[in-house]
Design a protein around this motif. Structure first.
Motif, PDB file in Angstrom:
ATOM      1  N   SER A   8       3.453 -10.574  -2.860  1.00  0.00           N
ATOM      2  CA  SER A   8       2.313  -9.679  -2.994  1.00  0.00           C
ATOM      3  C   SER A   8       2.781  -8.275  -3.389  1.00  0.00           C
ATOM      4  CB  SER A   8       1.485  -9.655  -1.715  1.00  0.00           C
ATOM      5  OG  SER A   8       1.895  -8.638  -0.862  1.00  0.00           O
TER       6      SER A   8
ATOM      7  N   SER B  57     -12.849 -13.265  17.514  1.00  0.00           N
ATOM      8  CA  SER B  57     -12.039 -13.782  16.426  1.00  0.00           C
ATOM      9  C   SER B  57     -12.867 -14.691  15.538  1.00  0.00           C
ATOM     10  CB  SER B  57     -10.834 -14.531  16.982  1.00  0.00           C
ATOM     11  OG  SER B  57     -11.259 -15.436  17.942  1.00  0.00           O
ATOM     12  N   GLY B  58     -12.610 -14.574  14.287  1.00  0.00           N
ATOM     13  CA  GLY B  58     -13.145 -15.534  13.336  1.00  0.00           C
ATOM     14  C   GLY B  58     -14.626 -15.401  13.030  1.00  0.00           C
TER      15      GLY B  58
ATOM     16  N   VAL C 203      -3.032  -2.734  16.049  1.00  0.00           N
ATOM     17  CA  VAL C 203      -3.000  -3.825  15.085  1.00  0.00           C
ATOM     18  C   VAL C 203      -4.318  -4.584  15.079  1.00  0.00           C
ATOM     19  CG1 VAL C 203      -1.917  -6.024  14.575  1.00  0.00           C
ATOM     20  CG2 VAL C 203      -0.517  -4.070  15.178  1.00  0.00           C
TER      21      VAL C 203
ATOM     22  N   THR D  53      -6.807  -4.762  11.768  1.00  0.00           N
ATOM     23  CA  THR D  53      -6.841  -5.969  10.943  1.00  0.00           C
ATOM     24  C   THR D  53      -8.010  -6.884  11.288  1.00  0.00           C
ATOM     25  OG1 THR D  53      -5.321  -7.025  12.465  1.00  0.00           O
ATOM     26  CG2 THR D  53      -4.362  -6.028  10.541  1.00  0.00           C
TER      27      THR D  53
ATOM     28  N   ILE E 207     -10.647  -3.995   4.479  1.00  0.00           N
ATOM     29  CA  ILE E 207     -10.231  -5.365   4.188  1.00  0.00           C
ATOM     30  C   ILE E 207     -11.263  -6.050   3.300  1.00  0.00           C
ATOM     31  CG2 ILE E 207      -9.792  -7.621   5.226  1.00  0.00           C
ATOM     32  CD1 ILE E 207      -8.418  -6.236   7.478  1.00  0.00           C
TER      33      ILE E 207
ATOM     34  N   ILE F  90     -10.636  -4.974  -0.128  1.00  0.00           N
ATOM     35  CA  ILE F  90      -9.461  -5.644  -0.689  1.00  0.00           C
ATOM     36  C   ILE F  90      -9.834  -7.047  -1.151  1.00  0.00           C
ATOM     37  CG2 ILE F  90      -7.183  -6.580  -0.126  1.00  0.00           C
ATOM     38  CD1 ILE F  90      -6.830  -4.196   1.769  1.00  0.00           C
ATOM     39  N   GLN F  91     -10.603  -7.736  -0.307  1.00  0.00           N
ATOM     40  CA  GLN F  91     -10.989  -9.101  -0.667  1.00  0.00           C
ATOM     41  C   GLN F  91     -11.922  -9.131  -1.870  1.00  0.00           C
ATOM     42  OE1 GLN F  91     -12.302 -10.326   3.194  1.00  0.00           O
ATOM     43  NE2 GLN F  91     -10.558 -11.707   3.451  1.00  0.00           N
TER      44      GLN F  91
ATOM     45  N   MET G  67     -10.106  -8.866  -5.148  1.00  0.00           N
ATOM     46  CA  MET G  67      -9.295 -10.010  -5.535  1.00  0.00           C
ATOM     47  C   MET G  67      -9.891 -10.800  -6.683  1.00  0.00           C
ATOM     48  SD  MET G  67      -7.902 -11.992  -2.318  1.00  0.00           S
ATOM     49  CE  MET G  67      -6.937 -11.067  -1.176  1.00  0.00           C
TER      50      MET G  67
ATOM     51  N   PHE H 121      -5.976  -9.662  -8.442  1.00  0.00           N
ATOM     52  CA  PHE H 121      -5.029  -9.766  -7.346  1.00  0.00           C
ATOM     53  C   PHE H 121      -3.990  -8.665  -7.329  1.00  0.00           C
ATOM     54  CE2 PHE H 121      -6.492 -13.889  -6.051  1.00  0.00           C
ATOM     55  CZ  PHE H 121      -6.125 -13.894  -4.722  1.00  0.00           C
TER      56      PHE H 121
ATOM     57  N   ALA I  53      -3.713  -3.542  -0.439  1.00  0.00           N
ATOM     58  CA  ALA I  53      -3.242  -4.089   0.829  1.00  0.00           C
ATOM     59  C   ALA I  53      -1.976  -3.377   1.287  1.00  0.00           C
ATOM     60  CB  ALA I  53      -2.990  -5.585   0.703  1.00  0.00           C
ATOM     61  N   TRP I  54      -1.099  -3.086   0.350  1.00  0.00           N
ATOM     62  CA  TRP I  54       0.149  -2.411   0.736  1.00  0.00           C
ATOM     63  C   TRP I  54      -0.090  -0.976   1.164  1.00  0.00           C
ATOM     64  CZ3 TRP I  54       4.868  -4.106   1.969  1.00  0.00           C
ATOM     65  CH2 TRP I  54       5.124  -5.453   1.694  1.00  0.00           C
TER      66      TRP I  54
ATOM     67  N   PHE J 244      -2.817   0.063   2.584  1.00  0.00           N
ATOM     68  CA  PHE J 244      -3.429  -0.089   3.900  1.00  0.00           C
ATOM     69  C   PHE J 244      -2.362  -0.375   4.956  1.00  0.00           C
ATOM     70  CE2 PHE J 244      -6.228  -2.701   6.831  1.00  0.00           C
ATOM     71  CZ  PHE J 244      -6.858  -1.605   7.356  1.00  0.00           C
ATOM     72  N   PHE J 245      -1.461  -1.260   4.606  1.00  0.00           N
ATOM     73  CA  PHE J 245      -0.354  -1.618   5.495  1.00  0.00           C
ATOM     74  C   PHE J 245       0.472  -0.378   5.850  1.00  0.00           C
ATOM     75  CE2 PHE J 245       4.163  -2.995   5.603  1.00  0.00           C
ATOM     76  CZ  PHE J 245       4.119  -3.668   6.802  1.00  0.00           C
TER      77      PHE J 245
ATOM     78  N   ILE K 277      -1.396   1.713   8.345  1.00  0.00           N
ATOM     79  CA  ILE K 277      -1.352   1.153   9.704  1.00  0.00           C
ATOM     80  C   ILE K 277      -0.005   1.446  10.357  1.00  0.00           C
ATOM     81  CG2 ILE K 277      -1.491  -0.946  11.081  1.00  0.00           C
ATOM     82  CD1 ILE K 277      -3.183  -2.169   8.908  1.00  0.00           C
TER      83      ILE K 277
ATOM     84  N   MET L 295       1.031  -6.563  11.313  1.00  0.00           N
ATOM     85  CA  MET L 295       0.162  -5.542  10.744  1.00  0.00           C
ATOM     86  C   MET L 295      -0.315  -5.848   9.353  1.00  0.00           C
ATOM     87  SD  MET L 295       2.175  -2.248  11.870  1.00  0.00           S
ATOM     88  CE  MET L 295       3.516  -2.888  12.789  1.00  0.00           C
ATOM     89  N   PHE L 296       0.170  -6.928   8.760  1.00  0.00           N
ATOM     90  CA  PHE L 296      -0.206  -7.124   7.378  1.00  0.00           C
ATOM     91  C   PHE L 296      -1.526  -7.861   7.246  1.00  0.00           C
ATOM     92  CE2 PHE L 296       0.042  -7.992   2.959  1.00  0.00           C
ATOM     93  CZ  PHE L 296       0.611  -6.827   2.495  1.00  0.00           C
TER      94      PHE L 296
ATOM     95  N   PRO M 282       0.267 -16.235  -2.786  1.00  0.00           N
ATOM     96  CA  PRO M 282       1.647 -16.687  -2.557  1.00  0.00           C
ATOM     97  C   PRO M 282       1.713 -17.841  -1.562  1.00  0.00           C
ATOM     98  CG  PRO M 282       1.479 -14.317  -2.251  1.00  0.00           C
ATOM     99  CD  PRO M 282       0.119 -14.800  -2.583  1.00  0.00           C
TER     100      PRO M 282
ATOM    101  N   ASN N 241     -11.479 -21.935  13.956  1.00  0.00           N
ATOM    102  CA  ASN N 241     -12.415 -21.218  13.102  1.00  0.00           C
ATOM    103  C   ASN N 241     -11.946 -21.118  11.662  1.00  0.00           C
ATOM    104  OD1 ASN N 241     -14.094 -20.668  15.310  1.00  0.00           O
ATOM    105  ND2 ASN N 241     -12.796 -18.948  15.883  1.00  0.00           N
TER     106      ASN N 241
END
Lengths: 293, 291
Positions: free
Chosen positions: A37, A123-124, A230, A234, A241, A244-245, A248, A255, A262-263, A265-266, A269, B130-131, B139, B221
């Protein structure tokens, strides 16, 4: 395995053996994808039926993110600001709850379960579904007129942040599940006899908290600091995010560009996290300086 | 010993001294339960209530109509819902078991074994936390394809095993086990496997239970592995089936109720696993030798 090895080497070997599955998995599913990436972030990536087409763009993706993208920087700043405010609130809140449910009260098990419950909500898909249905705000607040009351009786400069905190309060509660658990584990480690001794010596609960409890849970504050940062950055409803999506699958950006985002953002963080850890360590030093450590 | 015989952990009586704690705990607890109540109530709402304005929080006339129409949907597709469910169960069980094993092994080694790379490895792990996962989609697909995992169960399982949170949490808990305890066991003749299984594992049960819950969340999920790595319909999971439901029928008015029911059906296993695991989390903490 009866190899003649001296102890440190044998131990190192066992260590590596135990870590090996993790290393393999990590290389395959994290390290290489991350490398790829990063590679894409310097390219324009087009997906064709025959494979992936990349053309080198240098730093252009990054430049675009800062200079031409109308949304990214603005959204990023907003998100970072609100998240950084939330981190200490989550930590303090989860320590508070952990202290409460560590008290000898009736129905302790029950309360523990309830406060750990958000772990399964946040989550999710579930949380997105809840958000879509509007359950993340407190409807009771709306219906009981608390928000309207605030709006009517306070000037906008005061009511807006207050309402914001109220609206986000549920989120703060929901994101404290694991943190509460970690603090609880730390609290239970403290030997109860120490508390008894302190109480006999006439220490008030307030003093006991600052002098005994807090130093004991300190390493776990750091753990929670990292985890919270974290987790908040995230989670699935971060606007960044989503951006970013979205990028894509856009023809114009694709992409390559979203990898660059993404980088960035990383990096942000990581910066926030390092800052938080640094602040925490610094405070710790000054706190201990007085006691001669 | 005195510490856990001497003070009763769960007092059976309600005393006036406890009131001050309940003043905080009860309102906060109610807020915590709200979303779950909401989910159930939403799934049980008849259509006219779903579109009521202002929306109501609780259902007034509960009906199982939504759930029934969700179940009758299976006629639309060739593959029975149970096949998706079976896939989900197989995948979830394997991911949770394997993730627990690798997290525990890695966390233990990174905490208690001395070797050169251990600090570096742990830092890498923390950074990996964190990614943004979405950024590595392509990838990862390439890797999965190269390994020949497309259209196999392994394609569901392996990509999800990289669970940096697990390693992170386990390592923090193993750190708290005094080295003396492990050394004492070694002197008594316990081998590494015995130390790991008999001493470390019981002590990190709270962390393991947490990791199990988190891992289950992730895998149960997860619809991504199905949509990306599986082209055969028979290998896709329940989560994927649910997402197709909400996209195909969720957009029309009648679909809203079914979508709410689907969300509930998706959520219930999470809740069950949680209730099952959390008692382990809480029970073991009080009696662990971590004091």
């Amino acid at each position: 395995m009866k190899l003649k090895l001296n102890k440190p080497r044998r131990e190192a070997l066992i260590g590596y053996l135990l870590v090996l599955p993790w290393i393999v998995g990590f290389l395959l599913f994290m390290a290489y994808p991350l490398y790829f990436s990063l590679f894409m972030s310097f390219h324009k990536v087009a997906i064709t039926p025959y494979g992936i087409d990349t053309t080198f763009r240098g730093w252009d993706n990054y430049k675009d993110a800062f200079l031409t993208d109308p949304d990214f920087i603005q959204k990023l700043l907003l998100f970072v600001k609100s998240t950084v405010v939330m981190i200490p609130i989550v930590i303090v809140f989860s320590l508070f709850v952990a202290l409460l449910i560590n008290q000898p009260i009736r129905g302790r098990q029950f309360f523990r379960a309830i406060f750990f419950l958000p772990v399964v909500i946040t989550s999710g898909e579930v949380v997105q579904e809840l958000f879509a249905q509007g359950a993340a705000t407190i409807p009771l607040m709306d219906q009981s007129g608390v928000i309207a009351y605030l709006e009517n009786n306070l000037s906008a400069t005061w009511s807006a942040p207050l309402i914001d905190v109220i609206n986000r309060f549920i989120l703060i509660l929901w994101y404290s599940g694991v943190q509460i658990l970690i603090f609880l584990a730390a609290l239970q480690k403290v030997n109860t006899q120490v508390y008894e001794a302190a109480a006999i010596d006439g220490a008030s609960p307030w003093v006991i908290f600052w002098k005994i409890t807090l130093p004991e849970v300190k390493p776990f504050i750091l753990v929670n600091l990292i985890y919270t940062t974290v987790d908040l950055f995230t989670n699935t409803f971060s606007d960044v995010i989503k951006l970013i999506q979205d990028n894509m699958f856009q023809v114009g950006t694709g992409f390559g560009y979203s990898s660059a985002l993404a980088w960035i953002f990383f990096a942000v963080i990581l910066l926030v996290l390092l800052l938080a850890v640094w602040l925490f360590r610094n405070r710790e030093k000054t706190a201990y300086a007085g006691s001669g450590r | 010993m005195a510490s856990f015989h001497g003070n009763k952990i769960n007092p059976s009586r309600f005393g006036i001294g406890q009131v001050k704690f309940f003043v905080f705990l009860i309102p906060l607890g109610i807020v915590m339960i709200l979303p779950i109540v909401f989910m159930f109530s939403q799934a049980l709402k008849p259509l006219d209530e779903l579109f009521l304005f202002p929306p109501t929080f609780l259902v007034r006339q509960p009906t199982i109509e939504n759930l029934v129409s969700l179940l009758s949907l299976k006629d639309m597709s060739v593959i029975p819902v149970t096949k998706y469910l079976f896939n989900s169960v197989v995948v979830s069980v394997s991911v949770v078991a394997l993730a627990l094993l690798t997290s525990a092994m890695t966390g233990y080694a990174l905490s208690k074994k001395k070797f050169k790379l251990r600090k570096t490895l742990f830092e890498i792990n923390t950074i990996a936390l964190m990614f943004v996962p979405a950024a590595v989609t392509i990838p990862r697909y390439l890797i999965v394809e190269k390994l020949g995992l497309i259209n196999t169960y392994w394609g569901h399982v392996l990509p999800l095993l990289a669970l940096p949170v697990g390693v992170f949490l386990v390592k923090q808990f193993v750190d708290q086990i005094p080295n003396e305890l492990i050394e004492a066991a070694a002197i008594d003749g316990a081998r590494d496997t015995a130390v790991f299984l008999r001493i470390v594992m019981p002590l990190i049960k709270p962390a393991m239970a947490t990791v199990a819950i988190l891992a289950f969340q992730t895998v149960w999920n997860n619809a991504e592995t199905s949509s990306l790595y599986m082209s055969k319909e028979t290998l896709k999971t329940f989560a994927f089936y649910m997402t197709t439901l909400s996209t195909t029928i969720g957009n029309n008015v009648a679909g809203q109720g079914v979508a709410a029911a689907a969300a509930l059906v998706m959520f219930v296993p999470n809740l069950i696993i949680f209730i099952f695991m959390q008692s382990k989390v809480m029970d073991t903490m009080a009696h662990s030798g971590l004091k």
